[in-house]
Design a protein around this motif. Structure first.
Motif, PDB file in Angstrom:
ATOM      1  N   ASP A  92      55.437   6.595  -0.575  1.00 42.44           N
ATOM      2  CA  ASP A  92      56.218   7.109   0.545  1.00 42.44           C
ATOM      3  C   ASP A  92      57.564   6.382   0.611  1.00 42.44           C
ATOM      4  O   ASP A  92      57.628   5.166   0.379  1.00 42.44           O
ATOM      5  N   PRO A  93      58.661   7.089   0.924  1.00 43.00           N
ATOM      6  CA  PRO A  93      59.985   6.458   0.998  1.00 43.00           C
ATOM      7  C   PRO A  93      60.074   5.290   1.966  1.00 43.00           C
ATOM      8  O   PRO A  93      61.002   4.480   1.862  1.00 43.00           O
ATOM      9  N   ILE A  94      59.140   5.150   2.907  1.00 42.85           N
ATOM     10  CA  ILE A  94      59.190   4.031   3.853  1.00 42.85           C
ATOM     11  C   ILE A  94      59.071   2.685   3.131  1.00 42.85           C
ATOM     12  O   ILE A  94      59.489   1.653   3.638  1.00 42.85           O
ATOM     13  N   TYR A  95      58.515   2.691   1.925  1.00 50.38           N
ATOM     14  CA  TYR A  95      58.333   1.460   1.166  1.00 50.38           C
ATOM     15  C   TYR A  95      59.609   1.025   0.448  1.00 50.38           C
ATOM     16  O   TYR A  95      59.748  -0.135   0.092  1.00 50.38           O
ATOM     17  N   PHE A  96      60.545   1.918   0.203  1.00 54.93           N
ATOM     18  CA  PHE A  96      61.729   1.595  -0.592  1.00 54.93           C
ATOM     19  C   PHE A  96      62.668   0.666   0.164  1.00 54.93           C
ATOM     20  O   PHE A  96      62.893   0.809   1.362  1.00 54.93           O
ATOM     21  N   GLU A  97      63.267  -0.284  -0.565  1.00 58.89           N
ATOM     22  CA  GLU A  97      64.153  -1.250   0.057  1.00 58.89           C
ATOM     23  C   GLU A  97      65.551  -1.206  -0.544  1.00 58.89           C
ATOM     24  O   GLU A  97      66.491  -0.747   0.089  1.00 58.89           O
ATOM     25  N   ARG A  98      65.732  -1.660  -1.792  1.00 53.77           N
ATOM     26  CA  ARG A  98      67.061  -1.708  -2.398  1.00 53.77           C
ATOM     27  C   ARG A  98      66.986  -1.359  -3.875  1.00 53.77           C
ATOM     28  O   ARG A  98      65.998  -1.652  -4.541  1.00 53.77           O
ATOM     29  N   THR A  99      68.053  -0.745  -4.365  1.00 51.30           N
ATOM     30  CA  THR A  99      68.091  -0.268  -5.743  1.00 51.30           C
ATOM     31  C   THR A  99      69.032  -1.108  -6.597  1.00 51.30           C
ATOM     32  O   THR A  99      70.119  -1.481  -6.161  1.00 51.30           O
ATOM     33  N   TYR A 100      68.603  -1.388  -7.835  1.00 52.57           N
ATOM     34  CA  TYR A 100      69.410  -2.133  -8.799  1.00 52.57           C
ATOM     35  C   TYR A 100      69.462  -1.366 -10.119  1.00 52.57           C
ATOM     36  O   TYR A 100      68.479  -0.742 -10.531  1.00 52.57           O
ATOM     37  N   PHE A 101      70.619  -1.431 -10.769  1.00 51.86           N
ATOM     38  CA  PHE A 101      70.726  -0.909 -12.124  1.00 51.86           C
ATOM     39  C   PHE A 101      70.201  -1.956 -13.094  1.00 51.86           C
ATOM     40  O   PHE A 101      70.442  -3.158 -12.917  1.00 51.86           O
ATOM     41  N   LEU A 102      69.517  -1.501 -14.135  1.00 49.73           N
ATOM     42  CA  LEU A 102      69.060  -2.381 -15.206  1.00 49.73           C
ATOM     43  C   LEU A 102      69.885  -2.088 -16.453  1.00 49.73           C
ATOM     44  O   LEU A 102      69.996  -0.938 -16.878  1.00 49.73           O
ATOM     45  N   SER A 103      70.475  -3.118 -17.032  1.00 50.89           N
ATOM     46  CA  SER A 103      71.209  -2.948 -18.284  1.00 50.89           C
ATOM     47  C   SER A 103      70.591  -3.853 -19.340  1.00 50.89           C
ATOM     48  O   SER A 103      70.166  -4.967 -19.025  1.00 50.89           O
ATOM     49  N   PRO A 104      70.521  -3.402 -20.595  1.00 54.06           N
ATOM     50  CA  PRO A 104      69.902  -4.226 -21.636  1.00 54.06           C
ATOM     51  C   PRO A 104      70.824  -5.352 -22.071  1.00 54.06           C
ATOM     52  O   PRO A 104      72.046  -5.220 -22.048  1.00 54.06           O
ATOM     53  N   ILE A 146      61.811  -6.566 -23.055  1.00 56.85           N
ATOM     54  CA  ILE A 146      63.181  -6.060 -22.966  1.00 56.85           C
ATOM     55  C   ILE A 146      64.041  -7.059 -22.200  1.00 56.85           C
ATOM     56  O   ILE A 146      63.898  -7.205 -20.979  1.00 56.85           O
ATOM     57  N   PRO A 147      64.956  -7.774 -22.867  1.00 55.42           N
ATOM     58  CA  PRO A 147      65.887  -8.628 -22.120  1.00 55.42           C
ATOM     59  C   PRO A 147      66.881  -7.778 -21.337  1.00 55.42           C
ATOM     60  O   PRO A 147      67.529  -6.887 -21.899  1.00 55.42           O
ATOM     61  N   VAL A 148      66.963  -8.016 -20.022  1.00 57.81           N
ATOM     62  CA  VAL A 148      67.778  -7.153 -19.167  1.00 57.81           C
ATOM     63  C   VAL A 148      68.592  -7.965 -18.178  1.00 57.81           C
ATOM     64  O   VAL A 148      68.333  -9.146 -17.950  1.00 57.81           O
ATOM     65  N   LYS A 149      69.580  -7.299 -17.570  1.00 55.35           N
ATOM     66  CA  LYS A 149      70.366  -7.840 -16.473  1.00 55.35           C
ATOM     67  C   LYS A 149      70.245  -6.884 -15.296  1.00 55.35           C
ATOM     68  O   LYS A 149      70.142  -5.669 -15.488  1.00 55.35           O
ATOM     69  N   LEU A 150      70.267  -7.447 -14.105  1.00 59.73           N
ATOM     70  CA  LEU A 150      70.116  -6.661 -12.879  1.00 59.73           C
ATOM     71  C   LEU A 150      71.454  -6.597 -12.154  1.00 59.73           C
ATOM     72  O   LEU A 150      72.117  -7.617 -11.977  1.00 59.73           O
ATOM     73  N   HIS A 151      71.860  -5.388 -11.741  1.00 66.69           N
ATOM     74  CA  HIS A 151      73.114  -5.188 -11.028  1.00 66.69           C
ATOM     75  C   HIS A 151      72.848  -4.365  -9.768  1.00 66.69           C
ATOM     76  O   HIS A 151      72.107  -3.382  -9.820  1.00 66.69           O
TER      77      HIS A 151
END
Length: 273
Positions: free
Chosen positions: A103-115, A16-21
């Motif tokens: 566990d939520p302690i592992y989460f860092e940052r969220t990105y949207f993926l668009s095709p 899947i070719p994607v872009k990260l935002h």
């Protein structure tokens, strides 16, 4: 929306070719530091501790300090080749797990993926697969020269990628001081606490929560602007040397391209004797 990274994500033989935002943004109110006497903004310079001189960016190299004052200098070319070698690889989903297992302690940052323009069908396939399986994907990705562990999941109608910490990046709970050991709890106190939790239990609504401090700070700033309680610097910042040189060069170029002024010819008439 700005593209942070461009590449592809694969699971099995599906690519899947994607872009990260970036999915989130920092809303902190940024405050400048001023000189108390003249209200001129404070600037920071890069100074060599050994030479006690300001250092330009082109004179700075990166190094790893493996012992006190002992460094391994890393060439920019080596770092760039290493980054490209890993960045050019497709992001492969290596495992599927339940979201509740992390566990939520592992989460860092969220990105949207668009095709990308050719990836809509495969994007929809992965989204539907994750929705029906109730699973999330575990993948690896390199962002800003750092290899990140990440998860791919569905958020509303989109795929999102959340970078997560490696286990050795999460500090041991044993290092936290003064955590009490298991103690007997009075049943009556526990029942009262559970009753309080029950009374405050509701459905999570993110719109309900606001940054009260930020709102109050912005109100204070607007109030001071309205009452003309403002500070103005009475000193101009010195122009950097490179800017002065640039302006001099531009001015010289303009002068050089100017056409010489044409002089009018004057005819002298002899006076009759």
């Amino acid at each position: 929306m700005h593209t942070v990274w461009k590449g592809s994500i694969s699971f099995g033989l599906v690519n899947i070719p994607v872009k990260l935002h970036a999915a989130t943004e920092n809303k902190d109110v940024k405050l400048r530091q001023l000189h108390k006497d003249c209200h001129t903004p404070i600037s920071y310079k890069k100074v060599c501790e050994g030479c006690n001189q300001e250092v330009k960016d082109e004179d700075i190299v990166k190094a790893y300090e493996y012992a006190k004052n002992k460094f391994v200098v890393l060439d920019p070319e080596d770092l760039e080749n290493l980054r490209k070698e890993n960045e050019d690889k497709a992001v492969e989903i290596i495992d599927f797990v339940q979201l509740t297992e992390i566990d939520p302690i592992y989460f860092e940052r969220t990105y949207f993926l668009s095709p990308d323009s050719t990836g809509a069908k495969a994007y929809s396939l992965l989204r539907k697969t994750l929705e029906q399986s109730g699973k999330i994907g575990i993948a690896k990705i390199i962002i800003r020269s750092k290899e990140q562990l990440a998860i791919v999941r569905v958020y509303q109608n989109a795929l999102v990628m959340e970078t997560i910490h490696y286990p050795d990046e999460v500090r041991s709970i044993g290092d936290v001081p003064n955590i009490p050991s298991e103690q007997d709890v009075v049943q009556k106190e526990l029942d009262t606490a559970l009753m309080l939790v029950e009374q405050l239990t509701t459905t999570f609504n993110p719109e309900k929560y606001t940054d009260d401090y930020r709102n109050a700070l912005l109100e204070l700033i607007e109030e001071k602007k309205a009452t003309n309680t403002i500070a103005t610097s009475d000193k101009q910042r010195p122009i950097p040397e490179n800017v002065t040189d640039l302006m001099t060069a531009l001015q010289a170029s303009l002068e050089k391209t100017k056409k010489p002024a044409t002089r009018k010819r004057t005819t002298r008439t002899k006076k009759n004797a």
